[in-house]
Design an enzyme around this catalytic site. Structure first.
Site, PDB file in Angstrom:
ATOM      1  N   LYS A 108      35.855  92.925  -2.379  1.00 50.55           N
ATOM      2  CA  LYS A 108      34.806  92.232  -2.812  1.00 50.55           C
ATOM      3  C   LYS A 108      35.236  90.855  -3.589  1.00 50.55           C
ATOM      4  CE  LYS A 108      31.768  95.997  -3.841  1.00 50.55           C
ATOM      5  NZ  LYS A 108      31.133  96.792  -5.058  1.00 50.55           N
ATOM      6  N   ARG A 128      36.095 103.790  -3.511  1.00 56.31           N
ATOM      7  CA  ARG A 128      35.605 103.395  -2.370  1.00 56.31           C
ATOM      8  C   ARG A 128      36.042 102.095  -1.689  1.00 56.31           C
ATOM      9  NH1 ARG A 128      31.354  99.978  -0.783  1.00 56.31           N
ATOM     10  NH2 ARG A 128      29.970 100.639   0.817  1.00 56.31           N
TER      11      ARG A 128
HETATM   12  C1  8Y4 Z   1      33.483  92.345   1.103  1.00 53.33           C
HETATM   13  C2  8Y4 Z   1      33.067  93.855   1.370  1.00 53.33           C
HETATM   14  C3  8Y4 Z   1      32.541  91.754   0.169  1.00 53.33           C
HETATM   15  C4  8Y4 Z   1      32.084  94.443   0.680  1.00 53.33           C
HETATM   16  C5  8Y4 Z   1      31.587  92.703  -0.423  1.00 53.33           C
HETATM   17  C6  8Y4 Z   1      31.566  93.990  -0.056  1.00 53.33           C
HETATM   18  C7  8Y4 Z   1      29.586  99.726  -3.993  1.00 53.33           C
HETATM   19  C8  8Y4 Z   1      28.897 100.679  -3.085  1.00 53.33           C
HETATM   20  C9  8Y4 Z   1      28.709  98.854  -2.036  1.00 53.33           C
HETATM   21  C10 8Y4 Z   1      30.355  99.889  -5.088  1.00 53.33           C
HETATM   22  C11 8Y4 Z   1      28.956 102.369  -5.042  1.00 53.33           C
HETATM   23  C12 8Y4 Z   1      30.179  96.009  -0.729  1.00 53.33           C
HETATM   24  C13 8Y4 Z   1      27.227 100.583  -1.173  1.00 53.33           C
HETATM   25  C14 8Y4 Z   1      29.137  96.371  -1.427  1.00 53.33           C
HETATM   26  N1  8Y4 Z   1      29.423  98.700  -3.288  1.00 53.33           N
HETATM   27  N2  8Y4 Z   1      28.544 102.082  -3.887  1.00 53.33           N
HETATM   28  N3  8Y4 Z   1      28.353 100.473  -2.354  1.00 53.33           N
HETATM   29  N4  8Y4 Z   1      29.965 101.484  -5.653  1.00 53.33           N
HETATM   30  N5  8Y4 Z   1      28.899 103.664  -5.411  1.00 53.33           N
HETATM   31  N6  8Y4 Z   1      30.323  94.551  -0.780  1.00 53.33           N
HETATM   32  O1  8Y4 Z   1      30.982  99.430  -5.758  1.00 53.33           O
HETATM   33  O2  8Y4 Z   1      31.046  96.817  -0.309  1.00 53.33           O
HETATM   34  S1  8Y4 Z   1      28.074  98.017  -0.741  1.00 53.33           S
END
Ligand code: 8Y4
Length: 286
Positions: free
Chosen positions: A229, A263
């Site tokens: 992230k 995660r």
């Molecule tokens: C790069 C890669 C930049 C991924 C942003 C992202 C969470 C979640 C997501 C979390 C829970 C993501 C579905 C966002 N984040 N579920 N989900 N907790 N419980 N962004 O932090 O991965 S999606």
């Protein structure tokens, strides 16, 4: 006594126990076409199955399957489209993948369909606030992750503001626990998540990480998602695919503070890191 600890929580993921006696790793299987960190390569059920089995071989304890993009700025998808994306994947994976499947959804119909097809865990970034979600989740009998978010994915990063991010996140999660218990979902089915990156600036994310013990002390298992992230990207100044080691550091810090599920995209390095965290926390014999 050094290393003394209570009984580990166990989540019953639709008949499969997830024993939280050490930090567990949730591997991310993204099936949205715009998922930029893996380029939407996992649209076909076969490709999804290959990716999931890879993550299991690397030590993943559960697999999170999501059909709705929750990236900043993203729009909601309709229930029909989300079912179309998620169900073929859940159906292809359940019975094949030897760990529980988590369904990343906020939609009651998707929760019910996924549970009927063998999903073992509900990951709801809206914390069951959607109409009908409390009832749907209760009916499935599955554990649920309740996540904090300020705003909605479309608008959440426009101007995140808090008087006190810790106080506000804990108050929200406490309210959602009460709502769940009031709706007949037992406490021992609940998992809490401060929602890194969901309506938070870097300063908010890092305060939540530094003070994660405050969420852990609410007494329910804590799940965190920081993998790749922007809180990691901002520190490193590198794109998502080059944030692996920074993401592992974030996972280590969270597990050190008591998070029990992380995660992540990069399963193998995180599993190794969690083994070292666990040994440090509890290996107090000889
Ligand atoms: C790069 C890669 C930049 C991924 C942003 C992202 C969470 C979640 C997501 C979390 C829970 C993501 C579905 C966002 N984040 N579920 N989900 N907790 N419980 N962004 O932090 O991965 S999606």
């Amino acid at each position: 006594m050094p290393g003394e600890r209570g009984a580990a929580p166990v989540l019953d993921c639709g008949g499969r126990p997830l024993v939280l006696d050490r930090p567990r790793v949730m591997g991310i299987l993204n099936i949205t076409p715009d998922s930029f960190s893996d380029g939407g390569r996992f649209l076909s059920p076969q490709a999804a199955l290959d990716h999931a089995m890879n993550m299991v071989e690397e030590g993943a304890d559960l697999i999170d399957v999501g059909g709705e993009s929750t990236r900043p700025g993203s729009d909601e998808v309709g229930v029909a489209e989300e079912l179309e994306r998620v169900m073929p994947v859940i159906e292809a994976l359940s019975g094949e993948v030897p760990v529980p499947l988590s369904v990343d959804t906020s939609k009651p119909d998707v929760m019910k369909a996924a549970a009927a097809a063998g999903a073992g865990f509900i990951n709801d970034v809206f914390a069951l606030q959607r109409e009908g979600a409390l009832e749907a989740a209760r009916e499935t009998g599955l554990p649920v992750c309740l996540m904090h978010m300020q705003g909605t994915p479309r608008t959440m990063q426009q101007d995140p503001r808090y008087d006190d991010v810790m106080v506000e996140v804990k108050a929200f999660l406490g309210e959602r626990v009460a709502a769940c218990v009031g709706a007949g979902i037992p406490r021992d089915r609940l998992v809490l998540d401060p929602g890194f990156g969901f309506g938070k600036r870097s300063v908010h994310n890092f305060r939540l990480l530094r003070e994660l013990r405050g969420v852990v002390n609410m007494g329910l298992p804590v799940l965190v998602g920081m993998s790749r992230k922007s809180m990691v990207g901002g520190v490193l100044g590198r794109p998502p695919g080059e944030r692996i080691h920074g993401s592992v550091a974030a996972a280590v810090l969270a597990a050190w503070e008591g998070a029990l599920i992380v995660r992540v995209h990069d399963v193998r390095p995180t599993v190794d890191a969690m083994a070292v965290v666990h040994a440090t926390l509890y290996n107090d014999t000889e």
